[in-house]
Design an enzyme around this catalytic site. Structure first.
Site, PDB file in Angstrom:
ATOM      1  N   HIS A  89      10.785  -0.526  10.183  1.00  0.00           N
ATOM      2  CA  HIS A  89       9.361  -0.532  10.553  1.00  0.00           C
ATOM      3  C   HIS A  89       9.133  -0.086  12.000  1.00  0.00           C
ATOM      4  O   HIS A  89       8.242  -0.602  12.683  1.00  0.00           O
ATOM      5  CB  HIS A  89       8.739  -1.924  10.341  1.00  0.00           C
ATOM      6  CG  HIS A  89       8.792  -2.401   8.927  1.00  0.00           C
ATOM      7  ND1 HIS A  89       7.773  -2.188   8.030  1.00  0.00           N
ATOM      8  CD2 HIS A  89       9.746  -3.064   8.236  1.00  0.00           C
ATOM      9  CE1 HIS A  89       8.086  -2.717   6.859  1.00  0.00           C
ATOM     10  NE2 HIS A  89       9.287  -3.246   6.951  1.00  0.00           N
ATOM     11  N   ASN A 162       3.766  -5.997   2.880  1.00  0.00           N
ATOM     12  CA  ASN A 162       3.937  -4.573   2.598  1.00  0.00           C
ATOM     13  C   ASN A 162       2.782  -4.069   1.740  1.00  0.00           C
ATOM     14  O   ASN A 162       1.964  -4.860   1.273  1.00  0.00           O
ATOM     15  CB  ASN A 162       5.244  -4.344   1.811  1.00  0.00           C
ATOM     16  CG  ASN A 162       6.477  -4.294   2.716  1.00  0.00           C
ATOM     17  OD1 ASN A 162       6.375  -4.123   3.929  1.00  0.00           O
ATOM     18  ND2 ASN A 162       7.635  -4.435   2.117  1.00  0.00           N
ATOM     19  N   TYR A 376      13.239 -12.758  11.958  1.00  0.00           N
ATOM     20  CA  TYR A 376      12.242 -12.136  12.833  1.00  0.00           C
ATOM     21  C   TYR A 376      12.290 -12.703  14.245  1.00  0.00           C
ATOM     22  O   TYR A 376      12.181 -11.970  15.235  1.00  0.00           O
ATOM     23  CB  TYR A 376      10.851 -12.248  12.217  1.00  0.00           C
ATOM     24  CG  TYR A 376      10.696 -11.364  10.994  1.00  0.00           C
ATOM     25  CD1 TYR A 376      11.459 -11.596   9.853  1.00  0.00           C
ATOM     26  CD2 TYR A 376       9.826 -10.287  10.978  1.00  0.00           C
ATOM     27  CE1 TYR A 376      11.351 -10.784   8.732  1.00  0.00           C
ATOM     28  CE2 TYR A 376       9.706  -9.474   9.862  1.00  0.00           C
ATOM     29  CZ  TYR A 376      10.471  -9.730   8.742  1.00  0.00           C
ATOM     30  OH  TYR A 376      10.367  -8.918   7.644  1.00  0.00           O
TER      31      TYR A 376
HETATM   32 FE1  HDE Z   1      11.110  -7.337   7.299  1.00  0.00          FE
HETATM   33  N1  HDE Z   1      11.935  -7.162   9.142  1.00  0.00           N
HETATM   34  N2  HDE Z   1      12.812  -8.156   6.615  1.00  0.00           N
HETATM   35  N3  HDE Z   1      10.353  -7.361   5.410  1.00  0.00           N
HETATM   36  N4  HDE Z   1       9.421  -6.495   7.935  1.00  0.00           N
HETATM   37  C1  HDE Z   1      11.338  -6.665  10.224  1.00  0.00           C
HETATM   38  O1  HDE Z   1      11.384  -7.676  12.315  1.00  0.00           O
HETATM   39  C2  HDE Z   1      13.819  -8.622   7.370  1.00  0.00           C
HETATM   40  C3  HDE Z   1      10.965  -7.873   4.300  1.00  0.00           C
HETATM   41  C4  HDE Z   1       8.266  -6.329   7.244  1.00  0.00           C
HETATM   42  O2  HDE Z   1       4.884  -4.434  12.293  1.00  0.00           O
HETATM   43  C5  HDE Z   1      12.148  -6.866  11.472  1.00  0.00           C
HETATM   44  O3  HDE Z   1      10.061  -7.478  14.145  1.00  0.00           O
HETATM   45  C6  HDE Z   1      14.789  -9.294   6.552  1.00  0.00           C
HETATM   46  C7  HDE Z   1      10.027  -8.035   3.227  1.00  0.00           C
HETATM   47  C8  HDE Z   1       7.269  -5.720   8.074  1.00  0.00           C
HETATM   48  O4  HDE Z   1       6.334  -5.380  13.613  1.00  0.00           O
HETATM   49  C9  HDE Z   1      13.383  -7.609  10.986  1.00  0.00           C
HETATM   50  C10 HDE Z   1      14.333  -9.201   5.270  1.00  0.00           C
HETATM   51  C11 HDE Z   1       8.834  -7.599   3.715  1.00  0.00           C
HETATM   52  C12 HDE Z   1       7.883  -5.555   9.314  1.00  0.00           C
HETATM   53  C13 HDE Z   1      13.094  -7.764   9.518  1.00  0.00           C
HETATM   54  C14 HDE Z   1      13.086  -8.484   5.318  1.00  0.00           C
HETATM   55  C15 HDE Z   1       9.052  -7.187   5.073  1.00  0.00           C
HETATM   56  C16 HDE Z   1       9.220  -6.052   9.200  1.00  0.00           C
HETATM   57  C17 HDE Z   1      12.404  -5.636  12.273  1.00  0.00           C
HETATM   58  C18 HDE Z   1      14.985  -9.711   4.005  1.00  0.00           C
HETATM   59  C19 HDE Z   1       7.491  -7.519   2.987  1.00  0.00           C
HETATM   60  C20 HDE Z   1       7.279  -4.920  10.550  1.00  0.00           C
HETATM   61  C21 HDE Z   1      11.438  -5.710  13.443  1.00  0.00           C
HETATM   62  C22 HDE Z   1      15.102 -11.115   3.957  1.00  0.00           C
HETATM   63  C23 HDE Z   1       6.995  -8.795   2.577  1.00  0.00           C
HETATM   64  C24 HDE Z   1       6.461  -5.895  11.330  1.00  0.00           C
HETATM   65  C25 HDE Z   1      10.868  -7.002  13.379  1.00  0.00           C
HETATM   66  C26 HDE Z   1       5.844  -5.194  12.516  1.00  0.00           C
HETATM   67  C27 HDE Z   1      10.130  -6.092  10.258  1.00  0.00           C
HETATM   68  C28 HDE Z   1      13.917  -8.454   8.719  1.00  0.00           C
HETATM   69  C29 HDE Z   1      12.365  -8.170   4.145  1.00  0.00           C
HETATM   70  C30 HDE Z   1       7.986  -6.658   5.873  1.00  0.00           C
HETATM   71  C31 HDE Z   1      14.703  -6.938  11.249  1.00  0.00           C
HETATM   72  C32 HDE Z   1      16.074  -9.939   7.032  1.00  0.00           C
HETATM   73  C33 HDE Z   1      10.317  -8.601   1.831  1.00  0.00           C
HETATM   74  C34 HDE Z   1       5.859  -5.341   7.685  1.00  0.00           C
HETATM   75  O5  HDE Z   1      13.487  -8.871  11.592  1.00  0.00           O
END
Ligand code: HDE
Length: 701
Positions: A89, A162, A376
């Site tokens: 992202h 999402n 996060y």
């Molecule tokens: Fe994320 N995800 N994610 N994700 N995600 C990040 O956090 C993570 C997941 C989503 O505009 C990171 O700040 C793991 C689902 C958005 O700043 C990180 C898992 C969904 C954004 C991270 C998921 C998301 C992130 C990278 C599996 C939809 C951007 C930067 C357990 C519901 C937020 C950050 C923004 C961002 C980890 C799965 C949506 C690496 C470990 C499911 C919208 O922490």
């Protein structure tokens, strides 16, 4: 030798008023130093600069001196301008706005943001792609992140979702594998932000739980026309807790007021070349024009007893709850109405954490969500470099916050007093617990054996994938099949292509057949043994895009191609009809200065033909004189303009000259090619895509 100086040429010609910076606000006197309205340019220590053009040198041709603290401070700061981009992202558009509650959920929750009808809560919303780096294009085939930070009276609530209601995997422990597979391959460093490569499909083909998500990402949902025309989903089940401590499950949904709309694949590919920033610019222009995008906020509420009856496990993030099973209840709206002052300070530094909830909202046991509750916060520490990231203005709560956490990198606050602990008897006003209104977790009984176990109720990997596919219109199904052919054609290893087609056989045999034919597989591959038999589920039209397009031109854009000699009255009529219908209009001409119309007047262009292809419009009009047709007939950009508009299933309004250009471009008339004088017909055709045309312009799977 005369001394060469560059004084007075510092390019301060930009007359836009900069918002006062922290530095300039401090020293009123510095204003006078620089003269006029301009604050003095200073170092970060507040020392006014006499010369910002030349570094300090021993002599005009001599070495630069180490003592030049001004140069060193400026370069050092510059060298540290970037922070680690988000691992996923990274590329995004962020906008401020507000949330307004229209229906109270008081029966279900104590969270004031969900009970105080009419209250406006400030939000910051960041919409992102997933796989590409911060500098990648806006329009790859990719999921869009939809993260909303609500600055509520009871603390910040981050809903980090999402534009697709399900996810690839069921357990957080697989996330690094998924992301490593989709990101650029580590030995070669490409492809950037594209799923069409071996490692992605290798992982997917070995991960049957991803099949439902695969159907969504191969659909046009991953090709949004505009970030203003996407849905948002909280994905996981959360809990709401009421006054009595009773909890109810909830799924959160955002529904765009402008309706859903996507581009088609060939258009998307060309958009990436036409405008790398297509979505960011589209949002920026809409906000600047006062066309503030709006979403309805809706919930699906259900109890444990109801969940027990679902033919799937709602704690499995690869499953959605069809609207036909649990209807959506609209409870509020979000309007985005203010572009950030500074991209880095706000859009880049904003830090969302799914663990940021407020009293009355709680988590479910979804194992993906549980993993996110750790990830996060950890990621913010690495990206923003300090446990004080909550003090950055875009992250700080707008309600008071106080505790005994102290110190750390870049501490901005200056706590007073000698007490930094609790309980204490030395301070009469230090922060204390609030047993009644403070945060309480839902009192949920947990039983069972500890272990690395995937629940059996998570074993059905194909039923909802099949339901999604069968719920689509035939036009959407053909796009899904063609997207799979496109993607798998980029995969070098034949066994991966075959394995994927094997999975598709469980989703729908006809889909598998189409994809196998598109890949020229000689034999239909065997389907893997499913962990559970595929269930037949009722089609859910709410899963379509076409069914959710709105009959409107609001928020859409019309391009009018003109050249010297064009008929001004015809241009005016089309412009009027389009703007009356809510669209914006851009004039495209061979030269940006404009074209000399038939009556001798000049009409300025909004875009030069070579740099303003029809892919950036929802429909086009072509108004040309004989002389104009003659000159444009030799311009490939003009031929491409109309051929692409036709190929991308858009309405085209033409006058006599426009019609002549279509003939030169070998375009046959159909229902979407209308006479420029018939404005009703043009507006009606412009509101949709000419789906029936598609079979005449490309071979689909
Ligand atoms: Fe994320 N995800 N994610 N994700 N995600 C990040 O956090 C993570 C997941 C989503 O505009 C990171 O700040 C793991 C689902 C958005 O700043 C990180 C898992 C969904 C954004 C991270 C998921 C998301 C992130 C990278 C599996 C939809 C951007 C930067 C357990 C519901 C937020 C950050 C923004 C961002 C980890 C799965 C949506 C690496 C470990 C499911 C919208 O922490």
């Amino acid at each position: 030798m005369s001394k060469v100086t560059m004084k007075g040429t510092s390019g301060n010609r930009n007359q836009e008023k900069n918002a006062p910076s922290a530095e300039s606000a401090v020293g009123g006197e510095l204003h006078q130093l620089a003269g006029g309205d301009h604050p003095a340019l200073t170092t970060n220590q507040g020392v006014a600069l006499a010369d910002n053009q030349n570094s300090l040198r021993a002599n005009p041709h001599g070495p630069t001196l180490l003592e030049d603290f001004i140069l060193r401070e400026k370069i050092t700061h510059f060298d540290h301008e970037r922070i680690p981009e988000r691992i996923v992202h990274a590329r995004a558009t962020g906008v401020h706005g507000f949330f307004e509650l229209t229906t109270s959920l008081q029966q279900y929750t104590t969270a004031r943001i969900l009970t105080e009808v009419g209250e406006k809560t400030p939000v910051f919303t960041r919409i992102s792609t997933v796989a590409g780096g911060a500098g990648s294009v806006d329009t790859p085939r990719d999921v869009r992140g939809f993260a909303v930070k609500f600055y509520t009276k009871e603390g910040n609530w981050d809903l980090v979702g999402n534009n697709i209601p399900v996810f690839f995997i069921q357990d957080a422990i697989k996330f690094p594998d998924l992301i490593h597979a989709v990101k650029m391959e580590p030995d070669r460093g490409f492809p950037q932000s594209a799923t069409g490569h071996d490692t992605f499909w290798d992982f997917i083909s070995l991960t049957p739980e991803s099949m439902h998500m695969v159907m969504w990402i191969m659909s046009d949902r991953t090709l949004p026309r505009s970030l203003r025309m996407i849905e948002g989903f909280g994905v996981h089940s959360f809990r709401l807790i009421n006054e009595a401590g009773k909890s109810t499950f909830v799924k959160f949904h955002w529904r765009p007021k402008l309706g859903l709309q996507s581009t088609i694949w060939d258009e998307t590919v060309k958009l990436a070349g036409a405008d790398q920033d297509f979505h960011r610019r589209d949002m920026f222009e809409a906000i600047q024009a006062g066309n503030f995008p709006e979403w309805e906020f809706a919930v699906q509420l259900f109890t444990q007893e109801e969940a027990d009856q679902f033919p799937f496990d709602h704690l499995d993030a690869t499953k959605l709850i069809p609207e036909e099973l649990v209807p959506l209840k609209v409870i509020g709206r979000m309007v985005l109405d203010r572009w950030p002052n500074n991209f880095f300070a706000e859009t880049e530094q904003v830090a969302y954490c799914p663990s940021h909830v407020v009293p009355g909202i709680d988590f479910s046991n979804d194992p993906l969500l549980q993993g996110r509750l750790f990830s996060y916060l950890d990621t913010q520490l690495s990206r923003l470099g300090s446990a004080n990231f909550h003090q950055i203005p875009v992250n700080a709560p707008k309600c008071p916050f106080a505790n005994h956490q102290r110190d750390g990198h870049m501490q901005m606050a200056q706590p007073t007093g000698r007490v930094a602990y609790e309980p204490n008897s030395l301070s009469g006003n230090s922060p204390r617990e609030t047993p009644s209104q403070g945060f309480h977790s839902a009192a949920v009984k947990e039983t069972g054996e500890k272990g690395r176990i995937r629940a059996e109720s998570f074993a059905d990997h194909y039923s909802q994938a099949r339901q999604f596919y069968l719920s689509q219109t035939s036009f959407e199904q053909v796009h899904i099949a063609s997207a799979l052919v496109f993607e798998l054609s980029k995969v070098e290893h034949v066994h991966i292509r075959e394995a994927m087609v094997g999975h598709l056989r469980h989703i729908e045999e006809d889909l598998a057949r189409r994809v196998a034919a598109g890949l020229a597989l000689e034999q239909m591959p065997n389907a893997p043994k499913p962990a559970m038999p595929v269930q037949q589920m009722r089609a859910s039209p709410a899963l379509q895009i076409i069914g959710k397009m709105k009959d409107t031109l609001k928020g859409r854009s019309i391009g009018i191609l003109i050249a010297d000699g064009s008929d001004g009255a015809a241009i005016k009529k089309i412009t009027q009809a389009a703007t009356d219908a809510g669209a914006s209009v851009k004039i495209v001409a061979p030269k940006v200065g404009g074209a000399k119309l038939a009556d001798g007047s000049m009409l300025a262009a909004d875009g030069q033909l070579a740099g303003t292809p029809s892919v950036i419009f929802d429909a086009v009009a072509v108004v040309l004189s004989d002389e104009g047709v003659k000159s444009l007939s030799r311009e490939s950009a003009a031929i491409d303009f109309v051929r692409d508009a036709f190929g991308h299933l858009k309405a085209i309004a033409v006058d006599k000259g426009g019609k002549a250009l279509l003939e030169i471009a070998n375009i046959e008339q159909d229902a979407g090619v209308v006479n420029a004088s018939d404005k009703e017909a043009f507006i009606a055709a412009a509101k949709t895509r000419l789906w029936d045309r598609e079979k005449s312009v490309r071979t689909l799977a």
